[in-house]
Design an enzyme around this catalytic site. Structure first.
Site, mmCIF file in Angstrom:
data_model
loop_
_atom_site.group_PDB
_atom_site.id
_atom_site.type_symbol
_atom_site.label_atom_id
_atom_site.label_comp_id
_atom_site.label_asym_id
_atom_site.label_seq_id
_atom_site.Cartn_x
_atom_site.Cartn_y
_atom_site.Cartn_z
ATOM 1 C CD GLN A 36 40.703 35.210 44.708
ATOM 2 O OE1 GLN A 36 39.883 34.962 43.792
ATOM 3 N NE2 GLN A 36 41.997 35.702 44.307
ATOM 4 C CB CYS A 37 42.456 39.155 48.707
ATOM 5 S SG CYS A 37 43.338 38.845 50.036
ATOM 6 C CG HIS A 38 48.620 38.863 46.104
ATOM 7 N ND1 HIS A 38 49.726 39.880 46.383
ATOM 8 C CD2 HIS A 38 49.040 37.989 45.308
ATOM 9 C CE1 HIS A 38 50.844 39.346 45.724
ATOM 10 N NE2 HIS A 38 50.318 38.198 45.245
#
Lengths: 92, 308
Positions: B265-267
């Site tokens: 997961q990231c932004h």
């Protein structure tokens, strides 16, 4: 407003190319039932042609009949027809 | 434009000297067009050595070969001096074993694949079959495991599978890639779609929607959630229990079973995708990318997570 109109114009343009393709195939293969629909992107099309002339012909011969009718529309870097994603020929 | 005699002679020589020649866009290592890539994939599959000519390297070659073969599209395949055709024809001949015959390789007989359908998938196929009388659901799986389901005629060499009262047809190449598949019907925003679980697929990053992740939390599913962002962004917003991808986490992940589910997961879901792809290359088989990242999570699942 201008940006909202753009897709419409593109759709009209695509229709015209498809109609030109249909006419070119019908001229080369008299009485053919031709269906040209947009393919995977700009200048890409899916083509189906049904005609008795394909009876007994190989897929290569059948496709050559259709493609030679379309060849002028596919010539050069800025050709209106960039690719035929799928070409189906059926003997009727 | 007329094809020059010298170019015609070059084509004659190329085709005479090489048993299999593919005129294509790009080369066999870096095809630069989808159609060329498909034919390269098929030729590689057959195992025969083949020569490629990159038509993009010279406009004269690109236009010349079209005239030489009397064929307006690229790619173009020649075998034993004979023009075989373009992508559609090569695919069809490969599916029916005719290409293998031309190439002089044996196409081993293929068994009908084992296929299971859930009730929803069977119902959808049956109702579509009602509207396509005389045709069958053809199930194509190409060499990169992209699926194409459509109604069409029966063809020689087809393998037929009947499951829950519906008939599916596979060409031999697709049948080899289909053994053990499970097809289910899932509802989507625009109605529904077939979901295909195929044990033959090479591992790849699987997309995970934020509501699926929410469900995993609710089901207390066992998985790792890895946040690839740095401390600065994590200070602004975080999904509960998401571990930062630092060297300690990296060591921990590498020690896990290669089938362990890991979600990255990231932004917005881009940086996490490259991290996820790296783990697939390391041999992990259940790697997920959280599509839309933490931003989608705060929009669709948890508005208490700030957006930035």
């Amino acid at each position: 407003m201008v940006s909202a109109r753009r897709p419409e114009r593109a759709a009209v343009l695509t229709m015209t190319i498809a109609d030109t393709m249909k006419a070119a195939i019908e001229e080369a293969i008299a009485g053919a039932n031709v269906d040209v629909t947009p393919g995977s992107g700009q200048g890409h099309f899916v083509v189906q042609v049904i005609s008795p002339v394909f009876a007994g012909k190989s897929m290569l011969e059948s496709q050559r009949l259709v493609l030679s009718a379309l060849a002028p529309l596919m010539k050069g870097d800025n050709a209106p027809v960039h690719a035929i994603d799928n070409l189906r020929t059926k003997a009727s | 434009m007329a094809l020059s005699d010298s170019l015609r002679k070059q084509f004659d020589d190329l085709i005479a000297k090489n048993k299999v020649v593919l005129f294509m866009k790009g080369n066999k290592h870096f095809p630069q067009c989808g159609f060329s890539a498909q034919v390269v994939g098929i030729l590689k599959d057959t195992g025969v050595p083949f020569e490629t000519v990159n038509v993009l390297s010279d406009p004269a070659v690109r236009d010349g070969i079209k005239e030489y073969s009397n064929w307006p599209t690229i790619p173009q395949l020649y075998v034993n001096g004979e023009f075989i055709g373009g992508c559609d024809i090569v695919k069809e001949m490969y599916a029916q074993g005719d290409l293998q015959t031309k190439l002089g390789v044996r196409s081993e007989p293929v068994a009908a694949p084992a296929v299971t359908l859930d009730d929803g998938a069977a119902r959808e196929i049956a109702s579509a079959a009602e509207q396509n009388k005389g045709e069958f659901l053809r199930f194509d799986i190409n060499e990169t495991f992209q699926y194409d389901l459509y109604f069409g005629e029966r063809k020689p060499g087809d393998l037929e599978v009947t499951a829950k009262g519906v008939t599916l047809l596979f060409d031999p190449a697709s049948a080899k890639r289909a053994n053990g598949i499970h097809v289910s019907w899932v509802s989507t925003a625009d109605g529904g779609a077939f979901k295909i679980d195929n044990p033959n697929e090479p591992a790849r990053v699987k997309p995970l929607a934020v509501n699926e992740l929410k469900q995993w939390f609710e089901e207390r599913k066992h998985f790792e959630l890895i946040d690839v962002r740095g401390n600065d962004e994590r200070a602004i917003a975080m999904i509960q229990n998401a571990r930062m991808l630092d060297s300690a986490t990296e060591t921990h992940l590498m020690s896990l079973d290669k089938a362990s589910p890991i979600v990255f997961q990231c932004h917005h879901g881009r940086r996490s995708r490259s991290a996820a792809e790296r783990f697939v290359r390391e041999g992990f088989t259940n790697i997920y990318n959280l599509e839309g990242g933490i931003d989608a999570w705060s929009v669709h699942v948890d508005p208490n997570v700030p957006r930035y």
